[in-house]
Design a protein around this motif. Sequence first.
Motif, PDB file in Angstrom:
ATOM      1  N   GLY A  97       0.970  -0.820  -0.335  1.00 25.47           N
ATOM      2  CA  GLY A  97       0.070   0.063   0.068  1.00 25.47           C
ATOM      3  C   GLY A  97       0.501   1.063  -0.424  1.00 25.47           C
ATOM      4  N   PRO A  98       1.824   1.512   0.823  1.00 25.68           N
ATOM      5  CA  PRO A  98       2.126   2.795   0.922  1.00 25.68           C
ATOM      6  C   PRO A  98       3.620   2.829  -0.445  1.00 25.68           C
ATOM      7  CG  PRO A  98       2.563   1.655   3.129  1.00 25.68           C
ATOM      8  CD  PRO A  98       1.563   0.887   2.384  1.00 25.68           C
ATOM      9  N   LEU A  99       3.543   1.796  -0.727  1.00 28.28           N
ATOM     10  CA  LEU A  99       4.235   1.635  -2.206  1.00 28.28           C
ATOM     11  C   LEU A  99       3.545   2.325  -3.161  1.00 28.28           C
ATOM     12  CD1 LEU A  99       6.835  -1.895  -1.335  1.00 28.28           C
ATOM     13  CD2 LEU A  99       8.051   0.999  -0.988  1.00 28.28           C
ATOM     14  N   GLY A 100       3.152   1.734  -3.092  1.00 32.57           N
ATOM     15  CA  GLY A 100       2.077   2.620  -3.991  1.00 32.57           C
ATOM     16  C   GLY A 100       1.954   3.698  -4.292  1.00 32.57           C
ATOM     17  N   TYR A 101       1.202   4.621  -2.998  1.00 39.50           N
ATOM     18  CA  TYR A 101       1.159   5.405  -3.281  1.00 39.50           C
ATOM     19  C   TYR A 101       2.769   6.310  -3.205  1.00 39.50           C
ATOM     20  CZ  TYR A 101       0.232  10.248  -0.595  1.00 39.50           C
ATOM     21  OH  TYR A 101      -0.397  11.149  -0.491  1.00 39.50           O
ATOM     22  N   LEU A 102       3.451   6.660  -2.691  1.00 36.59           N
ATOM     23  CA  LEU A 102       4.850   7.137  -3.119  1.00 36.59           C
ATOM     24  C   LEU A 102       4.917   7.889  -4.562  1.00 36.59           C
ATOM     25  CD1 LEU A 102       7.317   8.293  -2.312  1.00 36.59           C
ATOM     26  CD2 LEU A 102       8.656   5.947  -2.263  1.00 36.59           C
ATOM     27  N   VAL A 103       4.708   6.129  -4.959  1.00 39.44           N
ATOM     28  CA  VAL A 103       5.351   6.194  -6.907  1.00 39.44           C
ATOM     29  C   VAL A 103       4.117   6.703  -7.721  1.00 39.44           C
ATOM     30  CG1 VAL A 103       5.285   4.763  -9.026  1.00 39.44           C
ATOM     31  CG2 VAL A 103       6.563   4.030  -6.794  1.00 39.44           C
ATOM     32  N   ILE A 104       3.055   6.645  -6.512  1.00 35.52           N
ATOM     33  CA  ILE A 104       1.809   7.797  -7.344  1.00 35.52           C
ATOM     34  C   ILE A 104       1.573   9.212  -7.285  1.00 35.52           C
ATOM     35  CG2 ILE A 104      -1.114   8.348  -8.124  1.00 35.52           C
ATOM     36  CD1 ILE A 104      -1.024   5.371  -7.012  1.00 35.52           C
ATOM     37  N   ALA A 105       2.236   9.292  -6.084  1.00 34.59           N
ATOM     38  CA  ALA A 105       1.775  11.359  -4.987  1.00 34.59           C
ATOM     39  C   ALA A 105       3.848  11.159  -5.565  1.00 34.59           C
ATOM     40  CB  ALA A 105       2.221  10.854  -3.353  1.00 34.59           C
ATOM     41  N   ASP A 106       4.619  10.292  -6.166  1.00 33.24           N
ATOM     42  CA  ASP A 106       5.881  11.214  -6.140  1.00 33.24           C
ATOM     43  C   ASP A 106       6.422  10.542  -7.112  1.00 33.24           C
ATOM     44  OD1 ASP A 106       8.333  13.146  -6.948  1.00 33.24           O
ATOM     45  OD2 ASP A 106       8.870  12.752  -4.313  1.00 33.24           O
ATOM     46  N   PRO A 107       5.716  10.525  -8.887  1.00 38.06           N
ATOM     47  CA  PRO A 107       6.680  10.310  -9.260  1.00 38.06           C
ATOM     48  C   PRO A 107       7.827  10.101 -10.363  1.00 38.06           C
ATOM     49  CG  PRO A 107       5.339  11.854 -10.691  1.00 38.06           C
ATOM     50  CD  PRO A 107       4.460  11.514  -8.934  1.00 38.06           C
ATOM     51  N   GLY A 108       8.757  11.321 -10.080  1.00 33.57           N
ATOM     52  CA  GLY A 108       9.510  11.538  -9.940  1.00 33.57           C
ATOM     53  C   GLY A 108      10.819  10.919  -9.790  1.00 33.57           C
ATOM     54  N   SER A 109      10.363  10.592  -7.984  1.00 29.94           N
ATOM     55  CA  SER A 109      11.225   9.419  -6.807  1.00 29.94           C
ATOM     56  C   SER A 109      12.142   8.815  -8.511  1.00 29.94           C
ATOM     57  CB  SER A 109       9.946   9.337  -5.935  1.00 29.94           C
ATOM     58  OG  SER A 109       9.256   8.694  -6.356  1.00 29.94           O
ATOM     59  N   VAL A 110      11.178   7.762  -9.540  1.00 28.60           N
ATOM     60  CA  VAL A 110      11.665   6.987  -9.619  1.00 28.60           C
ATOM     61  C   VAL A 110      12.347   7.201 -10.766  1.00 28.60           C
ATOM     62  CG1 VAL A 110      10.727   5.311 -11.764  1.00 28.60           C
ATOM     63  CG2 VAL A 110       9.477   5.745  -9.667  1.00 28.60           C
ATOM     64  N   SER A 111      12.232   8.374 -11.552  1.00 28.85           N
ATOM     65  CA  SER A 111      13.291   8.413 -12.187  1.00 28.85           C
ATOM     66  C   SER A 111      14.343   9.030 -11.737  1.00 28.85           C
ATOM     67  CB  SER A 111      12.679   9.760 -13.432  1.00 28.85           C
ATOM     68  OG  SER A 111      12.466  11.100 -12.455  1.00 28.85           O
ATOM     69  N   ASP A 112      14.258   9.956 -10.549  1.00 28.03           N
ATOM     70  CA  ASP A 112      15.855  10.160  -9.643  1.00 28.03           C
ATOM     71  C   ASP A 112      16.748   8.756  -9.795  1.00 28.03           C
ATOM     72  OD1 ASP A 112      14.745  12.627 -10.272  1.00 28.03           O
ATOM     73  OD2 ASP A 112      14.479  13.111  -8.057  1.00 28.03           O
ATOM     74  N   TRP A 113      15.803   7.928  -9.280  1.00 23.74           N
ATOM     75  CA  TRP A 113      16.682   6.587  -8.895  1.00 23.74           C
ATOM     76  C   TRP A 113      17.195   5.872  -9.736  1.00 23.74           C
ATOM     77  CZ3 TRP A 113      13.908   1.152  -9.467  1.00 23.74           C
ATOM     78  CH2 TRP A 113      14.145  -0.046  -9.084  1.00 23.74           C
ATOM     79  N   LEU A 114      16.679   5.956 -10.956  1.00 24.36           N
ATOM     80  CA  LEU A 114      16.701   5.369 -12.096  1.00 24.36           C
ATOM     81  C   LEU A 114      18.576   6.057 -12.648  1.00 24.36           C
ATOM     82  CD1 LEU A 114      13.757   4.292 -14.035  1.00 24.36           C
ATOM     83  CD2 LEU A 114      15.137   2.566 -12.835  1.00 24.36           C
TER      84      LEU A 114
END
Length: 541
Positions: free
Chosen positions: A184-201
């Motif tokens: 649940g929390p992981l899904g919320y994080l990706v939806i709420a802050d999609p830029g976090s994924v590109s920063d991670w990559l």
Amino acid sequence: MVVDEVSTSQHTKQTRETLEDYTLRFAPRSYRRWKPGVVASSALGGIAYLADFSIGAGIGLSYGTLNALVAILVAALIIFTTGLPLAYYGARYNIDLDLVTRGAGFGYYGSVLTSMIFGSFTFIFFATEGAIMAQGLKVGVGVPLWLGYLITTLIVVPLVIHGMKALSKLQVWTTPVWLLLMIGPLGYLVIADPGSVSDWLAFTGSEGGGAGLNAGSVMLGAGVALSLMAQIGEQVDYLRFMPPRTEENKRSWWMSVVLAGPGWVVFGALKQATGAFLAVYIMGLAGAAATEPVQQFMNVYGLFMPLAVAIPLAVVLVVISQVKINVTNAYSGSLAWTNSFTRITGHYPGRTVFVLFNLGVALALMEANMFAFLSSILSFYANCAIAWVVTVATDILVNKFVLKLSPREPEFRRGMLHAVNPVGVVSFLASAITSIAMYFGAFGTTLQPYSPIAAVAIAVVLTPVMAIATGGRYYLRRTDDGIDEPRFDSHGTPVDTTYTCHVCEQDFERPDMLACYAHDAVICSLCVTTDRTGQHLLPAQ
């Protein structure tokens, strides 16, 4: 008479077989009443551990996201490929991985080596998971670490002692809550802050790997992830309780074996990648603690709820996860150490003794702050685990099914096997020793990162070479166990005819029995194991 002494000393302990969960022996059909799905869900409950998050975080922060993801994928492919034949043999023939190992190239006493390695795996990971739970208790309710270590150790004792019946209920009922708190929390994080994924990559790590792919970094990361290869042993400890495979259940049977056997690594790889993601996301907030799962989830929960709620929820997730995995660690460890001790000494003290032993060693490791140098321990340990698992898997896939030098149906009983089979023992030792030497730089710094791959390659090549060189002579000491009825029916399923052991006077199913040399009667595998005189053993053929 000595026989009477053996009978007296063993009779009481063997009447508690359902509590002991058939340590050292075949799991009879009369006890295996669970459906394939229940066994699979129980086995998968044991992979709820959070160490994957720490492992993935450590790899990602060190070598960068691209290298970490490729390292995790490489390790997962190797683990899945080698784990499948082991899971199949455990589920098909209802024996644990030590019993599989005996007949897959190691011999009756030769597999003591691998039992001790697996036993070490269980207390290393118990200590790792216990440390994570203690960190959660400290953050959430202020429990000192030393007390948290003690609590996490003692809490699993009553569940582990009662074996599969208690463990299956625990795993099934806690899994939905665990999934909700994690996903649940992981899904919320990706939806709420999609830029976090590109920063991670785009993250390149702290050890100079750069933006591109670096083979050395990949291999170093894969070496850490491959330390989890021995997890298949814990999965098989559950899968040995699978019901017989029939025409009616074969689809669910195979799905359960694949999913709960080598399939555990799919979930493990996803958790490792998630741990790398969360560590990058919170490293500015948590600093060096970014590899701690409790910090990862506490910070994610804090995005959408008050800290007063986020902290308790993170603690609940950690506690549930650690109990789910550590009951499995303690349970599997008790089986491994009991196996080794009983074969070496000829004395069966009961599984409970080694539950306490395993927990005691794990507690000592936690108090010594093993978590602080986890990656170093896992990288070293990985070479031993890889050498063992790959040797057994190669013996099954190549020596049994291709070369046909290793008996297709597994044998584990004393007297039927040679004490030591050089096929597995030599292959394992060569693989482990060479790869460990490479890990410590004996062959130069250029080859150092490739020690896990070297362990795989040596075991894959040397296992069939040794089988061909020995002509398969050291697999079986006997081909006839003195009982007219075959152990397996025409479909290869263990038969369930019961026989009475003349020593302990208990009834056991056909695969566990063999003729007694000293008497015109039959004897169970455990009584043969504890026969210090050897008078019950059939002569070599």
